[in-house]
Enzyme design. Sequence first.
Site, PDB file in Angstrom:
ATOM      1  N   TYR A  68     -65.095 -60.998  19.414  1.00  0.00           N
ATOM      2  CA  TYR A  68     -64.764 -60.760  20.785  1.00  0.00           C
ATOM      3  C   TYR A  68     -63.129 -60.618  21.001  1.00  0.00           C
ATOM      4  CZ  TYR A  68     -64.168 -62.183  25.881  1.00  0.00           C
ATOM      5  OH  TYR A  68     -63.701 -62.198  27.258  1.00  0.00           O
TER       6      TYR A  68
ATOM      7  N   ASP B  36     -63.831 -59.015   8.110  1.00  0.00           N
ATOM      8  CA  ASP B  36     -64.786 -59.657   8.952  1.00  0.00           C
ATOM      9  C   ASP B  36     -66.172 -59.710   7.962  1.00  0.00           C
ATOM     10  OD1 ASP B  36     -66.714 -60.413  11.135  1.00  0.00           O
ATOM     11  OD2 ASP B  36     -65.147 -59.866  12.560  1.00  0.00           O
TER      12      ASP B  36
ATOM     13  N   LEU C 206     -69.158 -60.583   9.580  1.00  0.00           N
ATOM     14  CA  LEU C 206     -70.006 -59.828  10.471  1.00  0.00           C
ATOM     15  C   LEU C 206     -71.108 -61.020  10.801  1.00  0.00           C
ATOM     16  CD1 LEU C 206     -70.447 -56.084   9.502  1.00  0.00           C
ATOM     17  CD2 LEU C 206     -68.794 -57.309  11.322  1.00  0.00           C
TER      18      LEU C 206
ATOM     19  N   SER D 113     -56.882 -73.505  19.973  1.00  0.00           N
ATOM     20  CA  SER D 113     -57.594 -73.711  21.276  1.00  0.00           C
ATOM     21  C   SER D 113     -56.972 -74.886  21.978  1.00  0.00           C
ATOM     22  CB  SER D 113     -59.374 -74.169  20.887  1.00  0.00           C
ATOM     23  OG  SER D 113     -59.749 -74.581  22.006  1.00  0.00           O
TER      24      SER D 113
ATOM     25  N   TYR E 250     -65.838 -78.899  15.883  1.00  0.00           N
ATOM     26  CA  TYR E 250     -65.247 -77.621  16.294  1.00  0.00           C
ATOM     27  C   TYR E 250     -63.614 -77.795  16.562  1.00  0.00           C
ATOM     28  CZ  TYR E 250     -63.367 -73.915  18.902  1.00  0.00           C
ATOM     29  OH  TYR E 250     -62.426 -72.814  19.709  1.00  0.00           O
TER      30      TYR E 250
ATOM     31  N   LYS F 202     -59.928 -77.086  14.494  1.00  0.00           N
ATOM     32  CA  LYS F 202     -58.698 -76.504  15.237  1.00  0.00           C
ATOM     33  C   LYS F 202     -57.654 -77.437  15.045  1.00  0.00           C
ATOM     34  CE  LYS F 202     -60.575 -72.484  16.502  1.00  0.00           C
ATOM     35  NZ  LYS F 202     -60.266 -71.409  15.714  1.00  0.00           N
TER      36      LYS F 202
ATOM     37  N   PHE G 222     -56.962 -71.039  26.300  1.00  0.00           N
ATOM     38  CA  PHE G 222     -57.798 -71.921  27.367  1.00  0.00           C
ATOM     39  C   PHE G 222     -58.924 -70.734  27.321  1.00  0.00           C
ATOM     40  CE2 PHE G 222     -55.398 -75.528  28.669  1.00  0.00           C
ATOM     41  CZ  PHE G 222     -54.385 -75.170  27.811  1.00  0.00           C
TER      42      PHE G 222
ATOM     43  N   ASN H 155     -71.129 -70.332  26.613  1.00  0.00           N
ATOM     44  CA  ASN H 155     -70.191 -70.229  27.631  1.00  0.00           C
ATOM     45  C   ASN H 155     -70.590 -69.709  28.963  1.00  0.00           C
ATOM     46  OD1 ASN H 155     -68.613 -69.426  24.553  1.00  0.00           O
ATOM     47  ND2 ASN H 155     -67.848 -71.440  25.835  1.00  0.00           N
ATOM     48  N   LEU H 156     -69.883 -70.128  29.999  1.00  0.00           N
ATOM     49  CA  LEU H 156     -70.296 -69.818  31.457  1.00  0.00           C
ATOM     50  C   LEU H 156     -70.356 -68.245  31.726  1.00  0.00           C
ATOM     51  CD1 LEU H 156     -70.620 -70.836  34.266  1.00  0.00           C
ATOM     52  CD2 LEU H 156     -68.004 -71.020  34.599  1.00  0.00           C
TER      53      LEU H 156
ATOM     54  N   PHE I 220     -73.523 -77.134  35.016  1.00  0.00           N
ATOM     55  CA  PHE I 220     -73.601 -78.549  34.548  1.00  0.00           C
ATOM     56  C   PHE I 220     -72.855 -79.565  35.343  1.00  0.00           C
ATOM     57  CE2 PHE I 220     -74.136 -75.846  30.468  1.00  0.00           C
ATOM     58  CZ  PHE I 220     -75.441 -76.073  30.417  1.00  0.00           C
TER      59      PHE I 220
ATOM     60  N   GLY J 269     -69.822 -83.939  26.630  1.00  0.00           N
ATOM     61  CA  GLY J 269     -68.659 -83.524  25.933  1.00  0.00           C
ATOM     62  C   GLY J 269     -67.564 -82.619  27.004  1.00  0.00           C
TER      63      GLY J 269
HETATM   64  O1  LIG Z   1     -74.352 -72.376  31.319  1.00  0.00           O
HETATM   65  C1  LIG Z   1     -73.213 -72.919  31.639  1.00  0.00           C
HETATM   66  C2  LIG Z   1     -72.243 -72.938  30.789  1.00  0.00           C
HETATM   67  C3  LIG Z   1     -70.933 -73.468  31.072  1.00  0.00           C
HETATM   68  N1  LIG Z   1     -70.841 -74.170  32.397  1.00  0.00           N
HETATM   69  C4  LIG Z   1     -69.699 -74.920  32.595  1.00  0.00           C
HETATM   70  O2  LIG Z   1     -68.636 -74.099  32.956  1.00  0.00           O
HETATM   71  C5  LIG Z   1     -67.441 -74.599  32.290  1.00  0.00           C
HETATM   72  C6  LIG Z   1     -66.839 -73.735  31.155  1.00  0.00           C
HETATM   73  O3  LIG Z   1     -67.499 -73.862  29.989  1.00  0.00           O
HETATM   74  P1  LIG Z   1     -67.478 -73.027  28.527  1.00  0.00           P
HETATM   75  O4  LIG Z   1     -68.394 -73.312  28.057  1.00  0.00           O
HETATM   76  O5  LIG Z   1     -67.213 -71.600  29.169  1.00  0.00           O
HETATM   77  O6  LIG Z   1     -66.100 -73.419  28.253  1.00  0.00           O
HETATM   78  P2  LIG Z   1     -65.715 -74.730  27.701  1.00  0.00           P
HETATM   79  O7  LIG Z   1     -64.669 -75.055  28.611  1.00  0.00           O
HETATM   80  O8  LIG Z   1     -66.489 -75.783  27.546  1.00  0.00           O
HETATM   81  O9  LIG Z   1     -65.188 -74.389  26.442  1.00  0.00           O
HETATM   82  C7  LIG Z   1     -64.193 -73.991  26.017  1.00  0.00           C
HETATM   83  O10 LIG Z   1     -63.268 -74.988  25.460  1.00  0.00           O
HETATM   84  C8  LIG Z   1     -63.760 -75.540  24.523  1.00  0.00           C
HETATM   85  C9  LIG Z   1     -63.025 -76.964  24.206  1.00  0.00           C
HETATM   86  O11 LIG Z   1     -62.985 -77.652  25.250  1.00  0.00           O
HETATM   87  C10 LIG Z   1     -63.876 -74.705  23.235  1.00  0.00           C
HETATM   88  O12 LIG Z   1     -62.577 -74.217  22.986  1.00  0.00           O
HETATM   89  C11 LIG Z   1     -64.562 -73.359  23.698  1.00  0.00           C
HETATM   90  O13 LIG Z   1     -64.461 -72.450  22.500  1.00  0.00           O
HETATM   91  C12 LIG Z   1     -64.022 -72.739  24.777  1.00  0.00           C
HETATM   92  O14 LIG Z   1     -65.113 -71.903  25.044  1.00  0.00           O
HETATM   93  C13 LIG Z   1     -67.752 -75.973  31.844  1.00  0.00           C
HETATM   94  O15 LIG Z   1     -67.622 -76.986  32.888  1.00  0.00           O
HETATM   95  C14 LIG Z   1     -69.169 -75.876  31.648  1.00  0.00           C
HETATM   96  O16 LIG Z   1     -69.891 -77.245  31.977  1.00  0.00           O
HETATM   97  C15 LIG Z   1     -72.020 -74.262  33.245  1.00  0.00           C
HETATM   98  O17 LIG Z   1     -71.945 -74.953  34.135  1.00  0.00           O
HETATM   99  N2  LIG Z   1     -73.271 -73.602  32.956  1.00  0.00           N
END
Ligand SMILES: O=c1ccn([C@@H]2O[C@H](COP(=O)(O)OP(=O)(O)O[C@H]3O[C@H](CO)[C@H](O)[C@H](O)[C@H]3O)[C@@H](O)[C@H]2O)c(=O)[nH]1
Length: 339
Positions: free
Chosen positions: A12, A32, A34, A125, A150, A154, A179, A200-201, A219, A297
């Site tokens: 990505y 890569d 893949l 990260s 993970y 890093k 971020f 991820n969100l 969440f 977490g």
């Molecule tokens: O289905 C979902 C997915 C995520 N969230 C919320 O959305 C926010 C963002 O979540 P992400 O999973 O998109 O991102 P994170 O902040 O958890 O993760 C990011 O930060 C991490 C470290 O904290 C790692 O670096 C990771 O690779 C990077 O994507 C969080 O509050 C999470 O709880 C939801 O509510 N529903």
Amino acid sequence: MTNVLVTGGAGYIGSHTVLALLNAGYGVVVVDNLCNASKESLVRVEKLAGKPVTFYQADILDKQAMACVFVRENIDAVIHFAGLKAVGESVQKPLAYYKNNVQGTVALAEVMLEHGVNSLVFSSSATVYGEANEPPYVETQPLGNPASPYGQTKAMVEKILMDVARANPEFKVANLRYFNPIGADVSGDIGEDPNGIPNNLMPFVAQVAVGKRDKLAVFGDDYPTKDGTCQRDYIHVTDLADGHLDALAWLLKQPSGCAEAFNLGTGEPLSVLEIVKGFEQYSGQPVPYEIAPRREGDLAAFWADASKAKQVLGWTTNKSLQDMMVDTWRWQSQNPDGY
Ligand SMILES: O=c1ccn([C@@H]2O[C@H](COP(=O)(O)OP(=O)(O)O[C@H]3O[C@H](CO)[C@H](O)[C@H](O)[C@H]3O)[C@@H](O)[C@H]2O)c(=O)[nH]1
């Protein structure tokens, strides 16, 4: 021409960075394996840039294959993305994460040194700040104790690369602390294509909007934030890719070895519900959601102080929330099943 080796260049962030490198006139070699990426991303990048990419399907742990790449290609610098990135999976499979991310980087650094290649941009990260530090995160804060394997990988790789720079006066490294990258190239031709159910969100929201998933689970809505949902610093992937070019240009003009970390974020925290509302507004698509229990977490809120990247690299973000949402939707609606 300056030739850049991009490990993980079909993924990505990698594919967006390869596009930016080609557009800026660099020669690009991608390695890569893949395992979580598609070669199609590079086919599309080549079409967008109107320039070729030299591609090797190889694993960074395979030192023989990597040495062949360094012998055949005239590499000036490396941008290193290759690695595993799912936080939850890293708890289940810690050894796979330490092997790929830590051992893989050690192997890469060895091959670089053996071939006299001294400039490295590393994909780190914000997770390295751990929970001990207060936001906004700033590079002068100490590395924390990241909650997941993970995150530990890093932080470890950052430390290893700092030590390599200390021991090798020619070696230059920039550890870029991302971020939350979201969005896609403005063409809609390349974007985020997660395997299976997105962790991820943003990709989850986009898949709900395109009808692949019923609803989003938010969440937790009882965090100490303004609307109770977690806050993050969402950054457009094109701005992030540009940060790599600025870091690379900066490294290449340093007269001797160096090791620096840079935050790449906007400095603006947004809540989960602000992302959902923003996506609905700018895509015109409804995103049904329900409030679910907290995810283990997750931290309540963190965002970047990105002033060092601005002062030292001259990097700033250009894209708005609207761009992030419109570009995500263009990619998802044009490619509902990814590549
Ligand atoms: O289905 C979902 C997915 C995520 N969230 C919320 O959305 C926010 C963002 O979540 P992400 O999973 O998109 O991102 P994170 O902040 O958890 O993760 C990011 O930060 C991490 C470290 O904290 C790692 O670096 C990771 O690779 C990077 O994507 C969080 O509050 C999470 O709880 C939801 O509510 N529903």
